[in-house]
Structures are given as structure tokens and as C-alpha cells.
Design a protein around this motif. Structure first.
Motif, PDB file in Angstrom:
ATOM      1  N   GLU A   1       0.840  -1.189   0.000  1.00 24.73           N
ATOM      2  CA  GLU A   1       0.000   0.000   0.000  1.00 24.73           C
ATOM      3  C   GLU A   1       0.879   1.246   0.000  1.00 24.73           C
ATOM      4  OE1 GLU A   1      -2.485  -0.140   3.421  1.00 24.73           O
ATOM      5  OE2 GLU A   1      -3.767  -1.748   2.651  1.00 24.73           O
TER       6      GLU A   1
ATOM      7  N   TYR B   1       0.485   5.898   0.012  1.00 21.50           N
ATOM      8  CA  TYR B   1      -0.347   7.102   0.084  1.00 21.50           C
ATOM      9  C   TYR B   1      -0.155   7.894  -1.203  1.00 21.50           C
ATOM     10  CZ  TYR B   1      -1.658  11.886   1.441  1.00 21.50           C
ATOM     11  OH  TYR B   1      -2.207  13.144   1.498  1.00 21.50           O
TER      12      TYR B   1
ATOM     13  N   THR C   1      -5.461   5.855  -0.263  1.00 20.65           N
ATOM     14  CA  THR C   1      -4.570   4.763   0.107  1.00 20.65           C
ATOM     15  C   THR C   1      -4.610   3.769  -1.042  1.00 20.65           C
ATOM     16  OG1 THR C   1      -4.979   5.046   2.479  1.00 20.65           O
ATOM     17  CG2 THR C   1      -4.088   2.929   1.755  1.00 20.65           C
TER      18      THR C   1
END
Length: 278
Positions: free
Chosen positions: A49, A51, A60
Motif C-alpha cells: 500500500e 499514500y 490509500t
């Protein structure tokens, strides 16, 4: 309707340029803050993951999501966990009427990929295609266009409205309603109170074409539809779409389509499922 006519003609002149791309695994040190690239980016998240912020929108990014970061947007992105993030990435431009296509349409910043193998294969084909031969360059551009087509097919697309300019809207309405007549630059300038030099620059800036070329493109497109659906002689069709000379119409038609009007009609009617003329 007018929006679609202008935009479809602009797309005929799209100039796609591949800049760079790769598959990467990134750790905590990866990221950038408040950058504004002049090119577009694709990020296809394969694992982990991260940002991502595009202008005022924050996300996200997760496995299976394909992100599109448009040129000239303010971007921030970075790692958000101790796990490795893996992704395909691609930088490219799509110039259309002296402006990037992705500045002229509004797309969502990401989609959830439903055919992961297909999308991954497109990225692999793009980034491993490093030869400079003509056919490899063309293939790479074709793969990028396929990726863009997949993205737009799986998202809602909004054309940014160029018709806040009511004068342009009025001009295009007049052209549409009088396409079968002789339309000149002088006539348009007189009707809309514009100087010829200014009008030609203004019209090309807005549509991507000089006025007469734009008008003739509309006429050719209308003639193509008539050739597919009607049995009128070529000369009659030429006159009905606004050409005073059927010979000039035939020459221009072949230059634009690669076929004479008669050839176009024959192929369209003989094999309608095998030729996509529109």
C-alpha cells in the motif's frame, strides 16, 4: 453534440509520447511531496500500500488499483508501512490540440482492475519494448493507447466544457445548420463580428483546425454516413454536404479516408462487419 464534434476531430490528431516506465519494488525511502510533473503517470499497484494525493484528493493505493496521475496536477506520494510496495509505472504525454488530452477530460484518479492479467501484460509489453525499430515504436504506442482505452472504458469520463465560450457555440451551431451551403471565412466573420486574422487563430485554438478544414472534415464525415446508408450518386452526395465540385469532393475524400467515395461505399456495404469506418 457540438462538444463531441470538436473533440472527435481533435482526437484524430492525438500525439502520444512514451517517456519511461518500469516495474519497481519500493520501501520506506520512496516518495515525493508537492511535485507538479508536466507528464501523465500510471501506477498499477501489484502489492503493498502507499499514500497518493492528487491536488486535494487523498487515497490509500492498494493492490489491484490502477492510478492515473494527470499532468500539471500537484502530487504527493509515499510509503505507509514497513512492507514493500510493488508497482508498474509509466510516464507519457498525450498531446491533442496543443494541450494534453488528460487536461481536457476529467477521469477518476483510479479504477479497480477487473482483468489483472490483461493490464499486467500491457505494462510488460510497454516497458520491455525497448528497441527503436519502427514497428516496435508503433507497437508500444498501441499498447499505451490500449491501456488508456481500458481505463476510460472502466471509468466515467467527463469532457471539460469548452462551450463556456458562447460565441464558439454559436459559430458551431451556424456551421452545423448550414453545412450543405457554401460557408466562407468572410461570411462567418461578418455574422459574428470578428476580424478574419483573429477569427482564424481563435477558431484553430479552440478546435484544433482552421475553419475551412474543420468544415470540410464535417462534410466528409456526413458523406461517409450517406455513402453507407443511401444509394444516391456520388455527385448528389457531394452537393448535398456542401461541395460545389464533385471532383474536388472525391479527391478530398480519398485523401482523408484512403478510398474513393465509390470504393468506400462498396466496402462498407459488402463487408459491414469487417470495416469500422467511424
Amino acid at each position: 453534440m457540438k462538444d463531441n464534434i470538436v473533440f472527435s476531430q481533435q482526437l484524430e490528431n492525438i500525439q502520444l509520447e512514451y517517456l519511461t516506465g518500469d516495474f519497481a519494488r519500493r520501501w520506506r525511502s520512496w516518495g515525493s511531496t508537492n511535485i507538479t510533473p508536466s507528464y501523465n503517470k500510471f501506477y498499477y499497484i501489484m502489492g503493498g500500500e502507499c499514500y497518493i494525493k492528487i491536488d486535494d484528493s487523498e487515497y490509500t493505493a492498494k493492490k489491484g488499483q490502477l492510478f492515473l496521475l494527470p499532468c500539471n496536477s500537484t502530487q504527493t506520494y509515499h510509503h505507509i508501512s514497513d512492507n514493500c510496495i510493488s508497482k508498474y509505472w509509466l510516464y507519457f504525454t498525450t498531446m491533442c490540440n496543443n494541450k494534453d488530452l488528460l487536461e481536457q477530460i476529467t477521469l477518476p484518479h483510479y479504477i479497480d482492475v477487473k482483468e489483472p492479467d490483461y493490464v499486467a501484460d500491457l505494462f510488460k509489453s510497454i516497458i520491455t519494448n525497448n528497441h527503436l525499430s519502427l514497428h516496435e515504436i508503433l507497437r508500444r504506442k498501441a499498447y499505451i493507447l490500449q491501456l488508456l482505452a481500458y481505463y476510460t472504458e472502466n471509468s466515467s469520463i467527463t469532457r471539460k466544457n469548452i462551450f463556456k465560450d458562447t460565441k464558439l457555440s454559436s459559430i458551431l451551431t451556424y456551421i452545423e445548420e448550414n453545412l450543405s451551403k457554401d460557408i466562407t471565412v468572410s461570411e462567418l466573420c461578418s455574422i459574428f463580428y470578428l476580424h478574419p486574422n483573429y477569427f482564424i487563430r481563435y477558431f484553430k485554438e479552440k478546435t484544433g483546425y482552421p475553419p475551412i478544414e474543420f468544415i470540410n472534415n464535417l462534410r466528409i464525415n456526413r458523406a461517409k454516413k450517406m455513402l453507407q446508408t443511401q444509394n444516391d450518386p456520388v455527385q448528389v452526395i457531394a452537393y448535398s454536404v456542401g461541395f460545389e465540385s464533385s471532383n474536388y469532393f472525391s479527391r478530398l475524400f480519398k485523401r482523408k479516408t484512403g478510398f474513393s467515395p465509390s470504393e468506400y461505399r462498396y466496402i462498407a456495404k459488402a463487408r459491414p462487419d469487417s470495416y469500422d469506418f467511424e
